[in-house]
Design a protein around this motif. Structure first.
Motif, PDB file in Angstrom:
ATOM      1  N   MET A  14     -34.738 -29.610  92.387  1.00  0.00           N
ATOM      2  CA  MET A  14     -33.287 -29.689  92.786  1.00  0.00           C
ATOM      3  C   MET A  14     -33.091 -30.684  93.889  1.00  0.00           C
ATOM      4  SD  MET A  14     -30.946 -26.349  93.813  1.00  0.00           S
ATOM      5  CE  MET A  14     -29.360 -26.188  93.153  1.00  0.00           C
ATOM      6  N   PRO A  15     -32.064 -31.321  93.910  1.00  0.00           N
ATOM      7  CA  PRO A  15     -32.088 -32.529  95.039  1.00  0.00           C
ATOM      8  C   PRO A  15     -31.657 -31.713  96.197  1.00  0.00           C
ATOM      9  CG  PRO A  15     -30.286 -32.835  93.341  1.00  0.00           C
ATOM     10  CD  PRO A  15     -31.020 -31.591  92.777  1.00  0.00           C
ATOM     11  N   ASP A  16     -31.994 -32.419  97.371  1.00  0.00           N
ATOM     12  CA  ASP A  16     -31.648 -31.635  98.799  1.00  0.00           C
ATOM     13  C   ASP A  16     -30.077 -31.945  99.168  1.00  0.00           C
ATOM     14  OD1 ASP A  16     -32.120 -34.473  99.195  1.00  0.00           O
ATOM     15  OD2 ASP A  16     -32.884 -34.257 101.039  1.00  0.00           O
ATOM     16  N   LEU A  17     -29.954 -31.424 100.283  1.00  0.00           N
ATOM     17  CA  LEU A  17     -28.620 -31.408 100.859  1.00  0.00           C
ATOM     18  C   LEU A  17     -27.960 -32.819 101.094  1.00  0.00           C
ATOM     19  CD1 LEU A  17     -25.936 -29.519 101.296  1.00  0.00           C
ATOM     20  CD2 LEU A  17     -27.050 -29.278 103.653  1.00  0.00           C
ATOM     21  N   ASP A  18     -28.871 -33.499 101.910  1.00  0.00           N
ATOM     22  CA  ASP A  18     -28.459 -34.869 102.045  1.00  0.00           C
ATOM     23  C   ASP A  18     -28.335 -35.871 100.663  1.00  0.00           C
ATOM     24  OD1 ASP A  18     -28.709 -34.740 104.792  1.00  0.00           O
ATOM     25  OD2 ASP A  18     -30.750 -35.064 104.991  1.00  0.00           O
ATOM     26  N   PHE A  19     -28.971 -35.745 100.008  1.00  0.00           N
ATOM     27  CA  PHE A  19     -28.969 -36.312  98.935  1.00  0.00           C
ATOM     28  C   PHE A  19     -27.550 -36.061  98.105  1.00  0.00           C
ATOM     29  CE2 PHE A  19     -29.242 -36.828  94.139  1.00  0.00           C
ATOM     30  CZ  PHE A  19     -29.120 -38.108  93.982  1.00  0.00           C
ATOM     31  N   VAL A  20     -27.201 -34.779  97.878  1.00  0.00           N
ATOM     32  CA  VAL A  20     -26.047 -34.366  97.265  1.00  0.00           C
ATOM     33  C   VAL A  20     -24.841 -34.995  97.959  1.00  0.00           C
ATOM     34  CG1 VAL A  20     -24.498 -32.263  96.801  1.00  0.00           C
ATOM     35  CG2 VAL A  20     -27.038 -32.432  96.366  1.00  0.00           C
ATOM     36  N   ARG A  21     -24.984 -34.847  99.404  1.00  0.00           N
ATOM     37  CA  ARG A  21     -23.612 -35.272 100.265  1.00  0.00           C
ATOM     38  C   ARG A  21     -23.674 -36.961 100.167  1.00  0.00           C
ATOM     39  NH1 ARG A  21     -25.090 -31.964 105.767  1.00  0.00           N
ATOM     40  NH2 ARG A  21     -23.744 -30.334 105.211  1.00  0.00           N
ATOM     41  N   ARG A  22     -24.581 -37.574  99.892  1.00  0.00           N
ATOM     42  CA  ARG A  22     -24.618 -39.192  99.641  1.00  0.00           C
ATOM     43  C   ARG A  22     -23.875 -39.582  98.233  1.00  0.00           C
ATOM     44  NH1 ARG A  22     -29.783 -39.079 102.030  1.00  0.00           N
ATOM     45  NH2 ARG A  22     -30.882 -39.127 100.027  1.00  0.00           N
ATOM     46  N   GLU A  23     -24.283 -38.431  97.280  1.00  0.00           N
ATOM     47  CA  GLU A  23     -23.991 -38.875  95.937  1.00  0.00           C
ATOM     48  C   GLU A  23     -22.394 -38.609  96.004  1.00  0.00           C
ATOM     49  OE1 GLU A  23     -24.349 -40.010  91.891  1.00  0.00           O
ATOM     50  OE2 GLU A  23     -25.613 -40.279  93.718  1.00  0.00           O
ATOM     51  N   ILE A  24     -21.759 -37.573  96.622  1.00  0.00           N
ATOM     52  CA  ILE A  24     -20.459 -37.284  96.682  1.00  0.00           C
ATOM     53  C   ILE A  24     -19.668 -38.484  97.362  1.00  0.00           C
ATOM     54  CG2 ILE A  24     -18.778 -35.869  97.762  1.00  0.00           C
ATOM     55  CD1 ILE A  24     -20.755 -33.447  97.574  1.00  0.00           C
ATOM     56  N   GLU A  25     -20.049 -38.862  98.297  1.00  0.00           N
ATOM     57  CA  GLU A  25     -19.444 -39.873  99.035  1.00  0.00           C
ATOM     58  C   GLU A  25     -19.703 -41.076  98.237  1.00  0.00           C
ATOM     59  OE1 GLU A  25     -17.379 -42.048 101.904  1.00  0.00           O
ATOM     60  OE2 GLU A  25     -17.869 -39.774 101.906  1.00  0.00           O
ATOM     61  N   ARG A  26     -20.522 -41.615  97.610  1.00  0.00           N
ATOM     62  CA  ARG A  26     -20.435 -42.720  96.479  1.00  0.00           C
ATOM     63  C   ARG A  26     -19.420 -42.498  95.337  1.00  0.00           C
ATOM     64  NH1 ARG A  26     -22.632 -44.277  91.959  1.00  0.00           N
ATOM     65  NH2 ARG A  26     -23.326 -42.231  91.506  1.00  0.00           N
ATOM     66  N   MET A  27     -19.629 -41.279  94.862  1.00  0.00           N
ATOM     67  CA  MET A  27     -18.572 -41.098  93.618  1.00  0.00           C
ATOM     68  C   MET A  27     -17.216 -41.225  94.286  1.00  0.00           C
ATOM     69  SD  MET A  27     -20.247 -40.500  90.913  1.00  0.00           S
ATOM     70  CE  MET A  27     -19.006 -39.623  89.988  1.00  0.00           C
ATOM     71  N   ARG A  28     -16.894 -40.620  95.604  1.00  0.00           N
ATOM     72  CA  ARG A  28     -15.383 -40.626  96.018  1.00  0.00           C
ATOM     73  C   ARG A  28     -14.955 -42.132  96.137  1.00  0.00           C
ATOM     74  NH1 ARG A  28     -15.828 -35.384 100.206  1.00  0.00           N
ATOM     75  NH2 ARG A  28     -15.010 -34.030  98.581  1.00  0.00           N
ATOM     76  N   ILE A  29     -15.854 -42.834  96.736  1.00  0.00           N
ATOM     77  CA  ILE A  29     -15.716 -44.420  96.644  1.00  0.00           C
ATOM     78  C   ILE A  29     -15.300 -44.964  95.372  1.00  0.00           C
ATOM     79  CG2 ILE A  29     -16.789 -46.715  97.399  1.00  0.00           C
ATOM     80  CD1 ILE A  29     -18.228 -45.277  99.672  1.00  0.00           C
ATOM     81  N   GLN A  30     -16.164 -44.662  94.353  1.00  0.00           N
ATOM     82  CA  GLN A  30     -15.823 -45.202  92.970  1.00  0.00           C
ATOM     83  C   GLN A  30     -14.743 -44.698  92.590  1.00  0.00           C
ATOM     84  OE1 GLN A  30     -19.428 -44.048  90.920  1.00  0.00           O
ATOM     85  NE2 GLN A  30     -20.345 -46.177  91.058  1.00  0.00           N
ATOM     86  N   ILE A  31     -14.269 -43.409  92.591  1.00  0.00           N
ATOM     87  CA  ILE A  31     -13.220 -42.764  92.106  1.00  0.00           C
ATOM     88  C   ILE A  31     -11.744 -43.545  92.792  1.00  0.00           C
ATOM     89  CG2 ILE A  31     -11.333 -40.909  92.511  1.00  0.00           C
ATOM     90  CD1 ILE A  31     -13.945 -39.093  92.158  1.00  0.00           C
ATOM     91  N   GLY A  32     -11.939 -43.975  93.961  1.00  0.00           N
ATOM     92  CA  GLY A  32     -10.901 -44.894  94.754  1.00  0.00           C
ATOM     93  C   GLY A  32     -10.866 -46.212  93.939  1.00  0.00           C
ATOM     94  N   ARG A  33     -11.821 -46.893  93.674  1.00  0.00           N
ATOM     95  CA  ARG A  33     -11.844 -47.997  93.083  1.00  0.00           C
ATOM     96  C   ARG A  33     -11.167 -47.650  91.649  1.00  0.00           C
ATOM     97  NH1 ARG A  33     -17.781 -49.708  94.844  1.00  0.00           N
ATOM     98  NH2 ARG A  33     -17.361 -50.289  96.944  1.00  0.00           N
ATOM     99  N   GLN A  34     -11.708 -46.800  91.052  1.00  0.00           N
ATOM    100  CA  GLN A  34     -11.018 -46.699  89.725  1.00  0.00           C
ATOM    101  C   GLN A  34      -9.380 -46.380  89.655  1.00  0.00           C
ATOM    102  OE1 GLN A  34     -12.867 -46.848  86.888  1.00  0.00           O
ATOM    103  NE2 GLN A  34     -11.622 -45.952  85.405  1.00  0.00           N
ATOM    104  N   ARG A  35      -8.857 -45.702  90.666  1.00  0.00           N
ATOM    105  CA  ARG A  35      -7.763 -45.235  90.656  1.00  0.00           C
ATOM    106  C   ARG A  35      -6.889 -46.668  91.128  1.00  0.00           C
ATOM    107  NH1 ARG A  35      -8.384 -40.259  94.487  1.00  0.00           N
ATOM    108  NH2 ARG A  35      -8.199 -38.748  92.693  1.00  0.00           N
TER     109      ARG A  35
END
Length: 77
Positions: free
Chosen positions: A1-22
């Motif tokens: 299972m990934p650690d907390l920092d990895f999950v936080r970074r992944e959330i931030e990366r995905m949110r940036i991608q969502i903004g670009r997609q919008r």
């Protein structure tokens, strides 16, 4: 299972991608191009972020509580 920092970074990366997609969807709509597939992708990305947030919350709850009983400045009461 990934650690907390990895999950936080992944959330931030995905949110940036969502903004670009919008932004891209808005451009397509202005140009009169169909956006059904782009909107489907956006909803899958948002669902992924939701699952990552749930995973992050579970990791936060299971992690050690370093700040328990402490106030800013590190004093224990």
């Amino acid at each position: 299972m990934p650690d907390l920092d990895f999950v936080r970074r992944e959330i931030e990366r995905m949110r940036i991608q969502i903004g670009r997609q919008r932004k891209e969807i808005l451009q397509l709509q202005r140009a009169g191009i169909g956006t059904a597939s782009a909107e489907a992708l956006l909803s899958r990305m948002e669902a992924k972020v939701d699952s990552l947030c749930a995973q992050r919350d579970a990791l936060k709850g299971a992690g050690p509580h370093h700040n328990k009983g402490r106030v800013l400045g590190g004093r224990t009461w």
